[in-house]
Design a protein around this motif. Sequence first.
Motif, PDB file in Angstrom:
ATOM      1  N   LEU A 254       0.818  -1.218   0.000  1.00 52.83           N
ATOM      2  CA  LEU A 254       0.000   0.000   0.000  1.00 52.83           C
ATOM      3  C   LEU A 254       0.847   1.262   0.000  1.00 52.83           C
ATOM      4  O   LEU A 254       0.319   2.350  -0.207  1.00 52.83           O
ATOM      5  CB  LEU A 254      -0.937   0.016   1.218  1.00 52.83           C
ATOM      6  CG  LEU A 254      -1.877  -1.182   1.391  1.00 52.83           C
ATOM      7  CD1 LEU A 254      -2.856  -0.918   2.515  1.00 52.83           C
ATOM      8  CD2 LEU A 254      -2.615  -1.490   0.104  1.00 52.83           C
ATOM      9  N   GLY A 255       2.136   1.136   0.272  1.00 54.40           N
ATOM     10  CA  GLY A 255       2.995   2.315   0.276  1.00 54.40           C
ATOM     11  C   GLY A 255       2.701   3.279   1.405  1.00 54.40           C
ATOM     12  O   GLY A 255       2.894   4.487   1.260  1.00 54.40           O
ATOM     13  N   ILE A 256       2.234   2.757   2.551  1.00 57.22           N
ATOM     14  CA  ILE A 256       1.911   3.600   3.704  1.00 57.22           C
ATOM     15  C   ILE A 256       3.104   3.612   4.661  1.00 57.22           C
ATOM     16  O   ILE A 256       3.510   2.554   5.163  1.00 57.22           O
ATOM     17  CB  ILE A 256       0.650   3.097   4.433  1.00 57.22           C
ATOM     18  CG1 ILE A 256      -0.551   3.187   3.499  1.00 57.22           C
ATOM     19  CG2 ILE A 256       0.403   3.893   5.711  1.00 57.22           C
ATOM     20  CD1 ILE A 256      -1.813   2.576   4.067  1.00 57.22           C
ATOM     21  N   PRO A 257       3.692   4.751   4.936  1.00 60.28           N
ATOM     22  CA  PRO A 257       4.810   4.816   5.894  1.00 60.28           C
ATOM     23  C   PRO A 257       4.375   4.363   7.285  1.00 60.28           C
ATOM     24  O   PRO A 257       3.237   4.609   7.710  1.00 60.28           O
ATOM     25  CB  PRO A 257       5.199   6.301   5.895  1.00 60.28           C
ATOM     26  CG  PRO A 257       4.658   6.843   4.609  1.00 60.28           C
ATOM     27  CD  PRO A 257       3.410   6.068   4.329  1.00 60.28           C
ATOM     28  N   LEU A 258       5.287   3.711   7.985  1.00 62.79           N
ATOM     29  CA  LEU A 258       5.026   3.227   9.341  1.00 62.79           C
ATOM     30  C   LEU A 258       5.993   3.865  10.309  1.00 62.79           C
ATOM     31  O   LEU A 258       7.167   4.059   9.988  1.00 62.79           O
ATOM     32  CB  LEU A 258       5.207   1.708   9.411  1.00 62.79           C
ATOM     33  CG  LEU A 258       4.068   0.812   8.950  1.00 62.79           C
ATOM     34  CD1 LEU A 258       4.484  -0.648   9.076  1.00 62.79           C
ATOM     35  CD2 LEU A 258       2.819   1.057   9.742  1.00 62.79           C
ATOM     36  N   LEU A 259       5.508   4.182  11.500  1.00 63.13           N
ATOM     37  CA  LEU A 259       6.376   4.649  12.580  1.00 63.13           C
ATOM     38  C   LEU A 259       6.139   3.775  13.787  1.00 63.13           C
ATOM     39  O   LEU A 259       5.030   3.724  14.321  1.00 63.13           O
ATOM     40  CB  LEU A 259       6.100   6.119  12.912  1.00 63.13           C
ATOM     41  CG  LEU A 259       7.119   6.801  13.852  1.00 63.13           C
ATOM     42  CD1 LEU A 259       7.121   8.315  13.624  1.00 63.13           C
ATOM     43  CD2 LEU A 259       6.836   6.533  15.331  1.00 63.13           C
ATOM     44  N   PHE A 260       7.173   3.069  14.211  1.00 64.95           N
ATOM     45  CA  PHE A 260       7.118   2.242  15.409  1.00 64.95           C
ATOM     46  C   PHE A 260       7.648   3.046  16.586  1.00 64.95           C
ATOM     47  O   PHE A 260       8.710   3.660  16.503  1.00 64.95           O
ATOM     48  CB  PHE A 260       7.975   0.973  15.260  1.00 64.95           C
ATOM     49  CG  PHE A 260       7.464  -0.008  14.245  1.00 64.95           C
ATOM     50  CD1 PHE A 260       6.122  -0.318  14.171  1.00 64.95           C
ATOM     51  CD2 PHE A 260       8.330  -0.634  13.365  1.00 64.95           C
ATOM     52  CE1 PHE A 260       5.647  -1.228  13.239  1.00 64.95           C
ATOM     53  CE2 PHE A 260       7.880  -1.554  12.426  1.00 64.95           C
ATOM     54  CZ  PHE A 260       6.520  -1.842  12.365  1.00 64.95           C
TER      55      PHE A 260
END
Length: 486
Positions: A254-260
């Motif tokens: 989906l090309g959605i950036p993730l922040l953990f």
Amino acid sequence: MKRISAVYRQAILPEHCGNPLIESLPSKLGDSDLVDKLSHYPSCHYEETQLDALERVEYVSRLKALRQPLPVYLEVFRAVEMAIKEGYSAKNPLSPTTMNYLHYSEDERPDIEPITGYFKPKGCGITVIGESGVGKTCMLEQVLGCFPDTVEHSYYDNKHLPLRQVVWLKVDCPDDSSVKGLCHRILEELDRKLGIPVTKPASTIAALISQIEAKMKSSFLGILVIDEMQNLNLAKVGGADRLLGFLHNLVNNLGIPLLFCANPPFDNLLSQSLKAARRAESSGYFDVGLMHNNDEWQLFIEELWQLQWTNVVTPLSDELSDKLFDLSVGNMDLAVRIFQATQRELIGSEDEELTLVALEFGANIALRLSRPAVDEIRRGRNIALLKRQKNAPKTDRLSEPSSETKEITKPELTTLKGKLISIPGDLTKPHHPEFAERLLALKNTENIHPEIHDFDLFQRASEELNPLETLKKAGVLCDDPLEIFK
């Protein structure tokens, strides 16, 4: 929640021009303007310090609203800003590529390629690691608060563009590490951001994931923030792997950036797999640790110390700063809690001056459950200090130490019989309540001369054969209080 109507600004990069998702984002801020955005300093006025004690105690609650940005805040903001733009750069809603992306999954898209090509995801990963209480969640809330929650689009370049853009979404990782639990939270939060009724979750995991992905696509989610990632249950077979696999699928497909965002040892979990580690830190890895007693601590303590609602203002000294740092071990949250508890205990007392002992008393109140962890951190620092001293170059013990290295010995208190004694409590405050009121009145008297009835008394007594007898006769020396005050 910040919902705004789209206002388009020309993008900085030429390849971003003509993309309403990027052009509707806030203008890029310089560092000085960004600091203003990220900070919040509660007000504290002199008039408030003169109110009744019951009222002033309530004002102390403002301390928790203090937000003092540190250098890492700016770094995280820039990483989030770039990740959102990078993710949106492949999702121009006016492009045939994006239309194909919205209507078909990667496995189901037709063989006829859009004129602008198939969708190529540009999602990335950011990881923020730090111990509990160092301010990770507050930092993220401040950073994300610089962006709108949702942007309403109506027209762009005289073209009808009816869409609602969700710029960011923040949820907590479920305790059971389940994909289902995380999907439910994401679905609920997306509905809240979009301002629509709660969507009924699908019954199966596969259908639920498809449901979540479709809603993320249609809302043009800019970045997904997962907090409390240390909740991943490593003991649950496959739980952590399945959840990480689902999240990384959001980046890859989906090309959605993730922040953990997590406490240790989540970083160890990521480092076990090169694939997971590479994705999680592709746009930045930030280790938010305890502050050191340096310029960062000074920046924070100077702002914190201004928020005093005691009826006397205690200037900040190096001793007080060092004491609060030691009690809080550089933990921003603990420092605020100690300072708050100290003021609550002082307000309404005979003497509201902030002292070293008062801070210790406040720490005993504020850190009842955190004490073991704080003591462990302090012990670790002391061991590290001792190691450095052990490895330091040895000096000739037989030689006389220089004036620069000679240890200064403190004078000892002794009784008449030569035995050491110690006086507990705060030596800067009266130990006898019956004298407190009079001593405070003398301490705060601007002109003390009228209170001195005999200026030459001690000079004359020093010239006498028995000066103590002279002082007793003058009524300023009491060598038998039990007899006089019986």
